[in-house]
Motif scaffolding. Structure first.
Motif, PDB file in Angstrom:
ATOM      1  N   ILE A 115       0.839  -1.195   0.000  1.00 15.81           N
ATOM      2  CA  ILE A 115       0.000   0.000   0.000  1.00 15.81           C
ATOM      3  C   ILE A 115       0.879   1.251   0.000  1.00 15.81           C
ATOM      4  CG2 ILE A 115      -1.748   1.314   1.268  1.00 15.81           C
ATOM      5  CD1 ILE A 115      -2.843  -1.269   2.365  1.00 15.81           C
ATOM      6  N   ALA A 116       0.535   2.199  -0.852  1.00 16.41           N
ATOM      7  CA  ALA A 116       1.224   3.492  -0.904  1.00 16.41           C
ATOM      8  C   ALA A 116       0.314   4.571  -0.319  1.00 16.41           C
ATOM      9  CB  ALA A 116       1.595   3.847  -2.339  1.00 16.41           C
ATOM     10  N   VAL A 117       0.889   5.412   0.496  1.00 15.47           N
ATOM     11  CA  VAL A 117       0.212   6.601   1.009  1.00 15.47           C
ATOM     12  C   VAL A 117       0.957   7.804   0.455  1.00 15.47           C
ATOM     13  CG1 VAL A 117      -0.445   7.924   3.052  1.00 15.47           C
ATOM     14  CG2 VAL A 117      -0.514   5.415   3.113  1.00 15.47           C
ATOM     15  N   VAL A 118       0.252   8.657  -0.272  1.00 12.72           N
ATOM     16  CA  VAL A 118       0.883   9.849  -0.836  1.00 12.72           C
ATOM     17  C   VAL A 118       0.583  11.010   0.103  1.00 12.72           C
ATOM     18  CG1 VAL A 118       1.046  11.365  -2.836  1.00 12.72           C
ATOM     19  CG2 VAL A 118       0.573   8.925  -3.157  1.00 12.72           C
ATOM     20  N   GLY A 119       1.641  11.537   0.731  1.00 14.12           N
ATOM     21  CA  GLY A 119       1.505  12.623   1.687  1.00 14.12           C
ATOM     22  C   GLY A 119       1.947  12.198   3.075  1.00 14.12           C
ATOM     23  N   SER A 120       2.960  12.893   3.621  1.00 11.06           N
ATOM     24  CA  SER A 120       3.493  12.529   4.940  1.00 11.06           C
ATOM     25  C   SER A 120       3.029  13.498   6.019  1.00 11.06           C
ATOM     26  CB  SER A 120       5.030  12.505   4.906  1.00 11.06           C
ATOM     27  OG  SER A 120       5.545  13.819   4.717  1.00 11.06           O
ATOM     28  N   GLY A 121       1.881  14.141   5.784  1.00  7.67           N
ATOM     29  CA  GLY A 121       1.310  14.984   6.823  1.00  7.67           C
ATOM     30  C   GLY A 121       0.730  14.151   7.942  1.00  7.67           C
ATOM     31  N   LEU A 122      -0.038  14.784   8.805  1.00  9.41           N
ATOM     32  CA  LEU A 122      -0.522  14.111  10.007  1.00  9.41           C
ATOM     33  C   LEU A 122      -1.452  12.954   9.680  1.00  9.41           C
ATOM     34  CD1 LEU A 122      -1.181  17.394  11.971  1.00  9.41           C
ATOM     35  CD2 LEU A 122       0.713  15.796  12.329  1.00  9.41           C
ATOM     36  N   VAL A 123      -2.406  13.172   8.767  1.00  8.45           N
ATOM     37  CA  VAL A 123      -3.372  12.122   8.443  1.00  8.45           C
ATOM     38  C   VAL A 123      -2.694  10.975   7.702  1.00  8.45           C
ATOM     39  CG1 VAL A 123      -5.477  11.580   7.163  1.00  8.45           C
ATOM     40  CG2 VAL A 123      -5.336  13.698   8.479  1.00  8.45           C
ATOM     41  N   LYS A 143      -2.884  -0.931  -3.371  1.00 13.68           N
ATOM     42  CA  LYS A 143      -3.787   0.145  -2.959  1.00 13.68           C
ATOM     43  C   LYS A 143      -2.983   1.448  -2.909  1.00 13.68           C
ATOM     44  CE  LYS A 143      -7.289  -2.613  -1.794  1.00 13.68           C
ATOM     45  NZ  LYS A 143      -6.764  -3.692  -2.633  1.00 13.68           N
ATOM     46  N   VAL A 144      -3.679   2.565  -3.198  1.00 12.15           N
ATOM     47  CA  VAL A 144      -3.085   3.890  -3.057  1.00 12.15           C
ATOM     48  C   VAL A 144      -4.047   4.762  -2.264  1.00 12.15           C
ATOM     49  CG1 VAL A 144      -2.466   6.033  -4.257  1.00 12.15           C
ATOM     50  CG2 VAL A 144      -1.677   3.823  -5.147  1.00 12.15           C
ATOM     51  N   PHE A 145      -3.527   5.435  -1.257  1.00 11.87           N
ATOM     52  CA  PHE A 145      -4.305   6.419  -0.502  1.00 11.87           C
ATOM     53  C   PHE A 145      -3.756   7.817  -0.786  1.00 11.87           C
ATOM     54  CE2 PHE A 145      -5.389   2.633   1.849  1.00 11.87           C
ATOM     55  CZ  PHE A 145      -6.705   2.857   2.250  1.00 11.87           C
ATOM     56  N   GLY A 146      -4.632   8.705  -1.185  1.00  7.89           N
ATOM     57  CA  GLY A 146      -4.246  10.092  -1.397  1.00  7.89           C
ATOM     58  C   GLY A 146      -4.462  10.874  -0.118  1.00  7.89           C
ATOM     59  N   ALA A 147      -3.364  11.226   0.545  1.00 13.59           N
ATOM     60  CA  ALA A 147      -3.414  12.048   1.755  1.00 13.59           C
ATOM     61  C   ALA A 147      -2.554  13.292   1.536  1.00 13.59           C
ATOM     62  CB  ALA A 147      -2.922  11.249   2.959  1.00 13.59           C
ATOM     63  N   ASP A 148      -2.556  13.771   0.294  1.00 14.26           N
ATOM     64  CA  ASP A 148      -1.639  14.837  -0.117  1.00 14.26           C
ATOM     65  C   ASP A 148      -2.301  16.206  -0.144  1.00 14.26           C
ATOM     66  OD1 ASP A 148      -3.029  13.526  -2.176  1.00 14.26           O
ATOM     67  OD2 ASP A 148      -1.582  14.079  -3.710  1.00 14.26           O
ATOM     68  N   GLY A 149      -3.304  16.414   0.711  1.00 18.11           N
ATOM     69  CA  GLY A 149      -3.780  17.759   0.982  1.00 18.11           C
ATOM     70  C   GLY A 149      -4.791  18.317   0.002  1.00 18.11           C
ATOM     71  N   ALA A 150      -5.123  19.586   0.226  1.00 14.68           N
ATOM     72  CA  ALA A 150      -6.194  20.247  -0.522  1.00 14.68           C
ATOM     73  C   ALA A 150      -5.922  20.308  -2.021  1.00 14.68           C
ATOM     74  CB  ALA A 150      -6.404  21.659   0.024  1.00 14.68           C
ATOM     75  N   PHE A 151      -4.666  20.281  -2.417  1.00 18.26           N
ATOM     76  CA  PHE A 151      -4.321  20.342  -3.846  1.00 18.26           C
ATOM     77  C   PHE A 151      -3.741  19.009  -4.320  1.00 18.26           C
ATOM     78  CE2 PHE A 151      -4.015  24.600  -2.001  1.00 18.26           C
ATOM     79  CZ  PHE A 151      -5.035  25.212  -2.706  1.00 18.26           C
ATOM     80  N   SER A 152      -4.384  17.951  -3.880  1.00 14.68           N
ATOM     81  CA  SER A 152      -3.947  16.577  -4.087  1.00 14.68           C
ATOM     82  C   SER A 152      -3.762  16.206  -5.557  1.00 14.68           C
ATOM     83  CB  SER A 152      -5.002  15.650  -3.458  1.00 14.68           C
ATOM     84  OG  SER A 152      -4.826  14.316  -3.855  1.00 14.68           O
ATOM     85  N   ARG A 153      -2.629  15.577  -5.853  1.00 16.46           N
ATOM     86  CA  ARG A 153      -2.396  15.043  -7.204  1.00 16.46           C
ATOM     87  C   ARG A 153      -3.249  13.800  -7.444  1.00 16.46           C
ATOM     88  NH1 ARG A 153       0.169  18.527 -10.596  1.00 16.46           N
ATOM     89  NH2 ARG A 153       0.274  16.717 -11.955  1.00 16.46           N
TER      90      ARG A 153
END
Length: 449
Positions: free
Chosen positions: A7-15, A157-167
């Motif tokens: 599984i890939a998570v895009v975005g290393s912010g809090l969520v 699986k891919v989770f987009g956790a890359d914020g308001a301007f998510s790719r």
């Protein structure tokens, strides 16, 4: 535990980071990608608003045993300190005795979360730019530039956790039947700073959210562990009392002397802070659906970016994880069912907290300085203390309970309609805690049931 997947998570912010810990504990191989440098290696300042953790966020952390580690880097905040222009400070407690939100530095918290994720076995890939995703194959496309050669990274699986301007969401938006809206507020913000005293103590009460309400604009401050405060000036970009008018040192100093005179003693570096730090934007973003088949899902700001005036952006994102985890426990390896139940349950609640957050700017910037509003809140607290089975104030429903946001919003509107009638009673200022007012509220509750 589930059948292990990549599984890939895009975005290393809090969520994204907390989600990665959850997925790792389910037995998956989890890789987190972020286009930025490791936040632990860079100075984090200039465009931040301190975070506040409430019951929803604490539940997500407690469910995985991380609440004590995070509580140790926070400061409990049990009230608002409302600074009036004449120098008077009014205090408004948030809830019952012992109820508090926690002030957390975004940078300190994010660094701690990444450390905890690595300890759990999550792998991070910083300065790796994800430009696109092939939805049907859960394949990420990475490269140094958007137009250059890309490397394909295949996952289950891919989770987009890359914020308001998510790719990731940007790719999902190009599907048919994908709803998307983005609204920029006419209000922006700028970070300022109250340093600690020479002995490391706080210059003002550390256990309060400090607000200087001035109508269409306001200043806010939350404490940090090192004795400092992160301050945020919220105001319109244009017009009277706006950022466009504060173009030079003289205009800035005169503005603060007129509207925030008591800050002169605690913000010594006002001019340098103001002109060094960027003026940032606030946006509300909504979309649907949040998932694609059993391959890709959005979470946190990627699915529902909101404005910060209720302090629930992080809490709502963490609650996404709580709900997703409940769906995993319920449906096991059936990711189609997991994703459908997740988005269907969370969407109305994400919309509700977006509306609550929008409304709360008016409350914080204008109503907290209004005597009638403060009296209404006083009556609500008095009645709630006497009849906790009949009344819970809206703020407590949102912040100190796990009631769905949509339900809290609906009940809050219902209760406000009752209070509008109560506030019209003759001499309400003198009789606010009388048997007459108590009976009136009870009668209105019975009428509107």
């Amino acid at each position: 535990m589930q059948t292990p997947q990549r599984i890939a998570v895009v975005g290393s912010g809090l969520v994204g980071t907390l989600l990665a810990i959850y997925l790792k504990k389910q037995g998956h191989t989890v890789h987190v990608f972020d286009r930025s440098a490791d936040i632990r290696t860079v100075e984090f300042s200039g465009r931040s608003i301190n975070l506040v953790m409430s019951d929803r966020g604490w539940k997500t952390l407690a469910d995985i045993g991380l609440d004590d580690a995070i509580r140790s880097i926070g400061i409990p905040v049990d009230k608002r300190a409302i600074h009036l222009k004449d120098g008077q400070i009014n205090y408004q407690y948030y809830g019952k005795e012992g109820e508090a939100i926690f002030s957390l530095s975004r940078g300190v918290l994010n660094r701690k979360m990444i450390d905890l994720a690595e300890e759990a076995g999550v792998e991070f890939f910083f300065e790796h730019r994800i430009w696109d995703v092939t939805l049907a194959e859960a394949t990420l496309h990475m490269g140094p530039t958007e137009k250059g050669a890309w490397t394909d990274l295949k996952y289950d699986k891919v989770f987009g956790a890359d914020g308001a301007f998510s790719r990731i969401r940007h790719r999902m938006q190009r599907q048919s039947m994908f709803d998307y809206s983005q609204e920029f507020m006419k209000i922006g913000y700028k970070e300022l700073h109250i340093p600690a005293n020479p002995d490391g103590s706080h210059k003002i009460d550390k256990n309060s959210l400090h607000i200087w309400p001035r109508g269409h604009f306001m200043l806010m401050a939350l404490a940090n562990l090192d004795g400092s405060f992160t301050c945020t000036l919220f105001m319109p970009f244009e017009g009277e009392n706006s950022f466009e008018q504060l173009k030079d040192e003289t205009a800035l100093v005169n503005f603060f002397a007129e509207y925030f005179p008591d800050t002169a003693a605690v913000i010594p570096d006002l001019v340098s802070n103001f002109f060094k730090n960027p003026t940032s934007y606030l946006a509300i973003m909504k979309c649907y659906p949040w998932t694609f088949e059993d391959k890709v899902a959005l979470i946190g700001d990627s699915a529902h970016a909101i404005v910060p005036f209720y302090g629930h952006g992080m809490n709502a994102g963490f609650e996404d994880i709580t709900l997703l985890n409940q769906m995993i426990e319920q449906y096991g390896d059936d990711w189609n069912a997991i994703f459908r139940a997740y988005e269907k349950s969370r969407k109305p609640n994400a919309d509700a907290i977006a509306e609550l957050s929008r409304r709360n700017f008016e409350e914080m910037s204008a109503k907290t300085a209004d005597a009638q509003f403060l009296l209404q809140k006083k009556i609500e607290k008095w009645f709630s203390d006497k009849h906790p089975d009949k009344w819970m104030p809206l703020y407590s429903r949102v912040t100190f309970s796990l009631q769905p946001y949509a339900e809290a919003l609906a009940i809050g509107d219902y209760q406000n309609a009752i209070m509008e009638e109560v506030m019209q009673l003759p001499n309400i200022e003198e009789i606010w805690n009388s048997p007459e007012v108590e009976a009136k509220i009870i009668a209105l509750l019975q009428q509107k049931q």
